[in-house]
Scaffold this motif. Structure first.
Motif, PDB file in Angstrom:
ATOM      1  N   MET A   1     -54.083  70.707  -4.427  1.00 46.41           N
ATOM      2  CA  MET A   1     -53.761  69.301  -4.194  1.00 46.41           C
ATOM      3  C   MET A   1     -54.856  68.438  -4.833  1.00 46.41           C
ATOM      4  SD  MET A   1     -51.649  67.080  -2.848  1.00 46.41           S
ATOM      5  CE  MET A   1     -50.592  67.916  -1.725  1.00 46.41           C
ATOM      6  N   THR A   2     -54.487  67.253  -5.181  1.00 48.12           N
ATOM      7  CA  THR A   2     -55.367  66.287  -5.818  1.00 48.12           C
ATOM      8  C   THR A   2     -56.212  65.568  -4.772  1.00 48.12           C
ATOM      9  OG1 THR A   2     -53.726  65.976  -7.535  1.00 48.12           O
ATOM     10  CG2 THR A   2     -55.307  64.240  -7.270  1.00 48.12           C
ATOM     11  N   ASP A   3     -57.471  65.279  -5.108  1.00 46.43           N
ATOM     12  CA  ASP A   3     -58.320  64.518  -4.204  1.00 46.43           C
ATOM     13  C   ASP A   3     -57.903  63.058  -4.188  1.00 46.43           C
ATOM     14  OD1 ASP A   3     -59.918  66.630  -3.416  1.00 46.43           O
ATOM     15  OD2 ASP A   3     -61.369  66.306  -5.019  1.00 46.43           O
ATOM     16  N   ILE A   4     -57.929  62.453  -3.015  1.00 45.75           N
ATOM     17  CA  ILE A   4     -57.645  61.033  -2.856  1.00 45.75           C
ATOM     18  C   ILE A   4     -58.975  60.346  -2.651  1.00 45.75           C
ATOM     19  CG2 ILE A   4     -56.507  59.308  -1.421  1.00 45.75           C
ATOM     20  CD1 ILE A   4     -54.408  61.552  -0.798  1.00 45.75           C
ATOM     21  N   VAL A   5     -59.233  59.322  -3.462  1.00 40.87           N
ATOM     22  CA  VAL A   5     -60.524  58.635  -3.455  1.00 40.87           C
ATOM     23  C   VAL A   5     -60.314  57.127  -3.453  1.00 40.87           C
ATOM     24  CG1 VAL A   5     -61.700  60.542  -4.632  1.00 40.87           C
ATOM     25  CG2 VAL A   5     -60.686  58.700  -5.985  1.00 40.87           C
ATOM     26  N   ALA A   6     -61.405  56.413  -3.199  1.00 36.22           N
ATOM     27  CA  ALA A   6     -61.366  54.955  -3.272  1.00 36.22           C
ATOM     28  C   ALA A   6     -61.098  54.536  -4.710  1.00 36.22           C
ATOM     29  CB  ALA A   6     -62.692  54.370  -2.782  1.00 36.22           C
ATOM     30  N   GLU A   7     -60.238  53.549  -4.860  1.00 34.88           N
ATOM     31  CA  GLU A   7     -59.927  53.018  -6.187  1.00 34.88           C
ATOM     32  C   GLU A   7     -61.161  52.335  -6.767  1.00 34.88           C
ATOM     33  OE1 GLU A   7     -57.598  49.138  -7.534  1.00 34.88           O
ATOM     34  OE2 GLU A   7     -56.266  50.600  -6.580  1.00 34.88           O
ATOM     35  N   LYS A   8     -61.400  52.560  -8.065  1.00 37.50           N
ATOM     36  CA  LYS A   8     -62.503  51.906  -8.769  1.00 37.50           C
ATOM     37  C   LYS A   8     -61.948  50.761  -9.609  1.00 37.50           C
ATOM     38  CE  LYS A   8     -64.995  56.238  -9.178  1.00 37.50           C
ATOM     39  NZ  LYS A   8     -65.110  57.387 -10.046  1.00 37.50           N
ATOM     40  N   LEU A   9     -62.761  49.763  -9.850  1.00 39.85           N
ATOM     41  CA  LEU A   9     -62.349  48.606 -10.628  1.00 39.85           C
ATOM     42  C   LEU A   9     -61.787  49.015 -11.982  1.00 39.85           C
ATOM     43  CD1 LEU A   9     -62.153  45.547 -10.807  1.00 39.85           C
ATOM     44  CD2 LEU A   9     -64.502  45.509 -11.656  1.00 39.85           C
ATOM     45  N   GLU A  10     -62.401  49.993 -12.621  1.00 44.28           N
ATOM     46  CA  GLU A  10     -61.943  50.407 -13.946  1.00 44.28           C
ATOM     47  C   GLU A  10     -60.592  51.131 -13.910  1.00 44.28           C
ATOM     48  OE1 GLU A  10     -65.265  53.288 -12.686  1.00 44.28           O
ATOM     49  OE2 GLU A  10     -65.007  51.134 -12.703  1.00 44.28           O
ATOM     50  N   GLU A  11     -60.041  51.395 -12.733  1.00 45.15           N
ATOM     51  CA  GLU A  11     -58.744  52.058 -12.618  1.00 45.15           C
ATOM     52  C   GLU A  11     -57.587  51.082 -12.440  1.00 45.15           C
ATOM     53  OE1 GLU A  11     -59.774  56.297 -10.637  1.00 45.15           O
ATOM     54  OE2 GLU A  11     -60.158  54.546  -9.352  1.00 45.15           O
ATOM     55  N   PRO A  82     -43.938  60.523 -11.192  1.00 41.78           N
ATOM     56  CA  PRO A  82     -42.859  61.507 -11.009  1.00 41.78           C
ATOM     57  C   PRO A  82     -43.319  62.965 -11.097  1.00 41.78           C
ATOM     58  CG  PRO A  82     -42.120  59.725 -12.434  1.00 41.78           C
ATOM     59  CD  PRO A  82     -43.589  59.488 -12.178  1.00 41.78           C
ATOM     60  N   TRP A  83     -44.314  63.260 -11.864  1.00 45.61           N
ATOM     61  CA  TRP A  83     -44.793  64.640 -11.997  1.00 45.61           C
ATOM     62  C   TRP A  83     -45.373  65.182 -10.692  1.00 45.61           C
ATOM     63  CZ3 TRP A  83     -48.004  63.819 -17.082  1.00 45.61           C
ATOM     64  CH2 TRP A  83     -47.122  63.629 -18.147  1.00 45.61           C
ATOM     65  N   PHE A  84     -45.746  64.282  -9.760  1.00 43.16           N
ATOM     66  CA  PHE A  84     -46.422  64.711  -8.537  1.00 43.16           C
ATOM     67  C   PHE A  84     -45.604  64.447  -7.275  1.00 43.16           C
ATOM     68  CE2 PHE A  84     -49.614  63.939 -11.736  1.00 43.16           C
ATOM     69  CZ  PHE A  84     -50.392  65.082 -11.651  1.00 43.16           C
ATOM     70  N   ARG A  85     -44.339  64.117  -7.431  1.00 43.94           N
ATOM     71  CA  ARG A  85     -43.522  63.759  -6.274  1.00 43.94           C
ATOM     72  C   ARG A  85     -43.161  64.935  -5.385  1.00 43.94           C
ATOM     73  NH1 ARG A  85     -39.929  59.016  -8.572  1.00 43.94           N
ATOM     74  NH2 ARG A  85     -41.537  57.408  -8.455  1.00 43.94           N
ATOM     75  N   SER A  86     -43.085  66.105  -5.908  1.00 42.84           N
ATOM     76  CA  SER A  86     -42.610  67.238  -5.111  1.00 42.84           C
ATOM     77  C   SER A  86     -43.738  67.994  -4.412  1.00 42.84           C
ATOM     78  CB  SER A  86     -41.815  68.195  -5.999  1.00 42.84           C
ATOM     79  OG  SER A  86     -42.656  68.726  -7.004  1.00 42.84           O
ATOM     80  N   VAL A  87     -44.964  67.503  -4.491  1.00 43.85           N
ATOM     81  CA  VAL A  87     -46.089  68.236  -3.903  1.00 43.85           C
ATOM     82  C   VAL A  87     -46.647  67.576  -2.637  1.00 43.85           C
ATOM     83  CG1 VAL A  87     -46.733  69.293  -6.092  1.00 43.85           C
ATOM     84  CG2 VAL A  87     -47.794  67.130  -5.415  1.00 43.85           C
ATOM     85  N   GLY A  88     -45.981  66.521  -2.130  1.00 43.72           N
ATOM     86  CA  GLY A  88     -46.434  65.886  -0.899  1.00 43.72           C
ATOM     87  C   GLY A  88     -47.563  64.893  -1.080  1.00 43.72           C
ATOM     88  N   LEU A  89     -47.803  64.446  -2.307  1.00 39.20           N
ATOM     89  CA  LEU A  89     -48.909  63.526  -2.554  1.00 39.20           C
ATOM     90  C   LEU A  89     -48.693  62.172  -1.894  1.00 39.20           C
ATOM     91  CD1 LEU A  89     -51.635  63.033  -3.824  1.00 39.20           C
ATOM     92  CD2 LEU A  89     -50.473  62.540  -6.003  1.00 39.20           C
ATOM     93  N   GLY A  90     -47.467  61.671  -1.878  1.00 39.72           N
ATOM     94  CA  GLY A  90     -47.187  60.399  -1.213  1.00 39.72           C
ATOM     95  C   GLY A  90     -47.511  60.456   0.269  1.00 39.72           C
ATOM     96  N   ALA A  91     -47.107  61.534   0.914  1.00 33.87           N
ATOM     97  CA  ALA A  91     -47.399  61.716   2.347  1.00 33.87           C
ATOM     98  C   ALA A  91     -48.899  61.786   2.589  1.00 33.87           C
ATOM     99  CB  ALA A  91     -46.708  62.961   2.877  1.00 33.87           C
ATOM    100  N   GLU A  92     -49.603  62.487   1.714  1.00 33.75           N
ATOM    101  CA  GLU A  92     -51.058  62.593   1.875  1.00 33.75           C
ATOM    102  C   GLU A  92     -51.725  61.238   1.663  1.00 33.75           C
ATOM    103  OE1 GLU A  92     -54.448  64.311   3.113  1.00 33.75           O
ATOM    104  OE2 GLU A  92     -52.425  65.123   3.238  1.00 33.75           O
ATOM    105  N   MET A  93     -51.236  60.463   0.706  1.00 27.59           N
ATOM    106  CA  MET A  93     -51.763  59.101   0.488  1.00 27.59           C
ATOM    107  C   MET A  93     -51.566  58.258   1.753  1.00 27.59           C
ATOM    108  SD  MET A  93     -52.961  58.913  -2.715  1.00 27.59           S
ATOM    109  CE  MET A  93     -53.014  57.192  -3.157  1.00 27.59           C
ATOM    110  N   MET A  94     -50.398  58.377   2.361  1.00 23.75           N
ATOM    111  CA  MET A  94     -50.125  57.635   3.594  1.00 23.75           C
ATOM    112  C   MET A  94     -51.078  58.052   4.710  1.00 23.75           C
ATOM    113  SD  MET A  94     -47.831  55.320   3.333  1.00 23.75           S
ATOM    114  CE  MET A  94     -47.564  55.032   5.078  1.00 23.75           C
ATOM    115  N   ARG A  95     -51.279  59.349   4.879  1.00 29.45           N
ATOM    116  CA  ARG A  95     -52.161  59.825   5.945  1.00 29.45           C
ATOM    117  C   ARG A  95     -53.588  59.318   5.753  1.00 29.45           C
ATOM    118  NH1 ARG A  95     -48.374  64.030   6.056  1.00 29.45           N
ATOM    119  NH2 ARG A  95     -49.238  65.257   4.354  1.00 29.45           N
ATOM    120  N   VAL A  96     -54.069  59.341   4.513  1.00 27.76           N
ATOM    121  CA  VAL A  96     -55.426  58.853   4.231  1.00 27.76           C
ATOM    122  C   VAL A  96     -55.513  57.355   4.518  1.00 27.76           C
ATOM    123  CG1 VAL A  96     -57.071  58.413   2.351  1.00 27.76           C
ATOM    124  CG2 VAL A  96     -56.039  60.677   2.615  1.00 27.76           C
TER     125      VAL A  96
END
Length: 185
Positions: A1-11, A82-96
């Motif tokens: 799974m991908t790490d969820i981090v604080a958004e940076k200005l350059e992003e 779309p490439w990451f929709r089937s791995v639960g990333l949206g749910a993990e973003m919500m939980r964080v």
């Protein structure tokens, strides 16, 4: 799974590109009217990157009032490439996002979205029956989640922005910047 981090200005540019891909009509939405010209709530903007380092998902929360005297947060948009929709990333973003909003002491989160999807996180339209938004929106998609029990009890009225405004440069600052570019050239 991908790490969820604080958004940076350059992003921000990559975030906007992802939102353009996923939600091309987002500027027509009532939620966007509440967010425009405002900064997201402090410490509540998150991104996830794919294995190649590119932005894979984003979510932000915004300071609002749920009617007079009822501070809350507005979540959105949540976007997953779309490439990451089937791995639960949206749910993990919500939980964080929910966990961090709770840790920071916020009392409630509002959003406009698909009730069956957001119900698994505790969101319900039962908490928003006396609230309304500027512009058109689907009433059954206005959802709330209490992080502190009773926060939305009796909440009634217009959902309005309360967050810090985006500081735009003045015309004089823009002209000075152009003059500086002319001197460099």
């Amino acid at each position: 799974m991908t790490d969820i981090v604080a958004e940076k200005l350059e992003e921000v540019a990559a975030r906007e590109a992802l939102l353009d891909l996923i939600m091309p009509a987002r500027f027509e939405k009532s939620s966007e009217r509440i967010r425009e010209g405002r900064l997201p709530a402090d410490g509540l903007s998150f991104v996830a990157h794919g294995p190649d380092g590119r932005l894979a998902a984003t979510v932000r929360l915004w300071n609002v009032t749920a009617g007079p005297g009822c501070p809350a947060l507005l979540l959105g948009p949540l976007a997953v490439h779309p490439w990451f929709r089937s791995v639960g990333l949206g749910a993990e973003m919500m939980r964080v996002a929910i966990a961090e909003a709770t840790r920071l002491g916020h009392g409630a989160i509002l959003l406009v979205g698909d009730a069956p999807y957001y119900a698994r996180f505790g969101f319900s339209s039962a908490l928003t029956g006396q609230l309304w938004m500027p512009g058109a929106y689907e009433r059954d998609r206005l959802l709330g989640l209490e992080l502190k029990p009773g926060t939305l009890s009796g909440a009634r009225g217009l959902i309005s922005p309360t967050g810090a405004r985006v500081e735009l440069p003045s015309v004089a600052e823009l002209v000075a910047g152009l003059d500086g570019l002319k001197r460099i050239a």
